[in-house]
Design a protein around this motif. Sequence first.
Motif, mmCIF file in Angstrom:
data_model
loop_
_atom_site.group_PDB
_atom_site.id
_atom_site.type_symbol
_atom_site.label_atom_id
_atom_site.label_comp_id
_atom_site.label_asym_id
_atom_site.label_seq_id
_atom_site.Cartn_x
_atom_site.Cartn_y
_atom_site.Cartn_z
ATOM 1 N N GLY A 69 0.678 -1.152 -0.113
ATOM 2 C CA GLY A 69 -0.095 -0.103 0.093
ATOM 3 C C GLY A 69 0.828 1.446 -0.124
ATOM 4 O O GLY A 69 0.556 2.234 0.554
ATOM 5 N N LEU A 70 1.925 1.106 -0.593
ATOM 6 C CA LEU A 70 2.985 2.360 -0.695
ATOM 7 C C LEU A 70 3.312 2.577 -2.070
ATOM 8 O O LEU A 70 2.993 1.924 -2.954
ATOM 9 N N LEU A 88 1.553 4.406 12.947
ATOM 10 C CA LEU A 88 0.990 3.204 13.079
ATOM 11 C C LEU A 88 0.025 2.664 12.060
ATOM 12 O O LEU A 88 -0.102 1.430 12.034
ATOM 13 N N ASP A 89 -0.886 3.229 11.663
ATOM 14 C CA ASP A 89 -1.809 3.069 10.624
ATOM 15 C C ASP A 89 -1.027 2.550 9.317
ATOM 16 O O ASP A 89 -1.405 1.401 8.828
ATOM 17 N N LYS A 90 -0.117 3.341 8.956
ATOM 18 C CA LYS A 90 0.642 2.848 7.705
ATOM 19 C C LYS A 90 1.307 1.631 8.026
ATOM 20 O O LYS A 90 1.628 0.771 7.265
ATOM 21 N N GLU A 96 0.152 -6.030 7.169
ATOM 22 C CA GLU A 96 -0.953 -6.788 6.685
ATOM 23 C C GLU A 96 -0.936 -7.039 5.105
ATOM 24 O O GLU A 96 -1.151 -7.982 4.667
ATOM 25 N N GLY A 97 -0.400 -5.823 4.425
ATOM 26 C CA GLY A 97 -0.292 -5.987 2.840
ATOM 27 C C GLY A 97 0.669 -7.309 2.581
ATOM 28 O O GLY A 97 0.242 -7.666 1.660
ATOM 29 N N SER A 151 4.397 1.035 23.519
ATOM 30 C CA SER A 151 4.578 2.459 23.925
ATOM 31 C C SER A 151 4.015 3.652 22.597
ATOM 32 O O SER A 151 3.457 4.536 22.831
ATOM 33 N N LEU A 152 4.571 3.139 21.477
ATOM 34 C CA LEU A 152 4.274 4.116 20.101
ATOM 35 C C LEU A 152 2.644 3.978 19.851
ATOM 36 O O LEU A 152 1.908 4.922 19.497
ATOM 37 N N HIS A 153 2.081 2.843 20.271
ATOM 38 C CA HIS A 153 0.657 2.716 20.072
ATOM 39 C C HIS A 153 -0.052 3.674 20.946
ATOM 40 O O HIS A 153 -1.253 4.396 20.650
ATOM 41 N N PHE A 154 0.372 3.569 22.374
ATOM 42 C CA PHE A 154 -0.237 4.419 23.148
ATOM 43 C C PHE A 154 0.035 6.028 22.943
ATOM 44 O O PHE A 154 -1.073 6.651 23.102
ATOM 45 N N ALA A 155 1.333 6.360 22.440
ATOM 46 C CA ALA A 155 1.318 7.833 22.174
ATOM 47 C C ALA A 155 0.783 8.244 20.991
ATOM 48 O O ALA A 155 0.244 9.220 21.026
#
Length: 476
Positions: A69-70, A88-90, A96-97, A151-155
């Motif tokens: 997806g890039l 995080l979404d990317k 997944e891709g 941590s990145l997900h929480f941030a």
Amino acid sequence: MSQYNLDERCAVCARTKGWKPQPVRSIPDAVWTDRDIQTAIAAWDFGRASRLIRERAGLRQEDMASMAGLSQGFLSMLEAGSRRLTNLDKVARFLEGIGTPDALLAPPFRDQGTYEVSVSAQVGWAPVDVSPAVTEPTDLNQWAAQAAAQSLHFADDITKSNVSEVELEGIEATLARIAGDYVHTPLHRIFADLVSTRDHLFGLLNGRQPLGQTRKLLLLAGTSSLLLAHASQNLGDEDAAVAQLQTAWTLAEQSDHNDLRAWVKGTAALIAEWSSRRQTALDYTRQAALLSPGGETRIRIAAIEARAAARIGDRRTAMDAIEELKRARDRHGAPDALTRFGGLLAFPEAKQHYYIGGTFALLGEHRLAEQHAATAIELYKAGPPEQRSYGDEALARLDIATARITAGEIEGAGEHLRPVLDLPADRRIWQLGDAVQSVARLLEQSRFARSPVARELADAARGYQAIDTRTKVLAP
């Protein structure tokens, strides 16, 4: 043919013969058992992981980019190390891709409920150092990678917001406009706008935003409630004014904002000063002074204290407060979080003279009262029309009328009383009603019994009606 061309014909032949390329194949299961690939994914080095996966699977960059997806250009920079994938979404779309097995994913990207499922049963392989039925990290590196991902997900999660900075700036501009309009516009023209702005702020606070934005929204909502408290008092509804102040204080506490706290306490003193709780007004001004940052807010508190003290006949406290007002004015403090809105939330020199004049009028020192009231009127006239407070100017005129009546100058009193009597009904704030009746009583003194001008003015003053809240406040 290129080593990356997995089709049966070259690209030129495919274009000229109308050849439709085969769909890109999935990445073979064996690729995921590569320790270097596993390490790169665990370390969030997605550029290196992409390059290694392509090499092991024999894929072209455009194939990999399509799966992930890039864009091909971004993937090229990612693999070269000049760009990184941190959103995080990317990251989730990338993993997944390309079909990354769940066992290699950090917890934020795993499907819930799959932790106890055998990885080999899902994809037919067993990754190195990962037991099929074990979901806990097996070494410190993997544990550190998972902890970093969490941590990145929480941030990322706590930075999500239901309000943009542009919208916040727009709300601030709206409140500044309302505060500015307040001093020269009839209440019914701004009341609905003020309530609507407050409701919008309350709605945003019911949503989710970063802590910094929440604190700013609390300040803006508190400011809107503060303005509604002033509006309620000008309509003569003390109960509604106090309720709005209680809300503003709660929002000040929640945002831990001293500027708002100081303004709320100062406004509480102002409301109490016009009521029968005049000693309470002094108590509020002292609390506000402890919270005040200085500048116009400190000047305002001293002015309210001076007038509140004068109402109970405490000349010494009133004069001390006037001296404090002058000292605060000389210090030239910077605008605080509320005075920057201007209008009703500012305390310019004209307003200062109006308060000082009112203080001397309450103390019975009418010559000084007239001097300061006249200065206030002249400053309002000389300033921009949008900064001219019709309420302050009218009350200052009544102080001059009182001084003239006390001196026996009925004609001079009429010069300042008549503009107040001629004010449109929607500009007659509640405070004017009581003040005009006080002037009427002075005109009814026996010493003026033979003055036709005094009788005429007294008759007009007795019939003076303040703003009709039933018909004007909700009018369009």
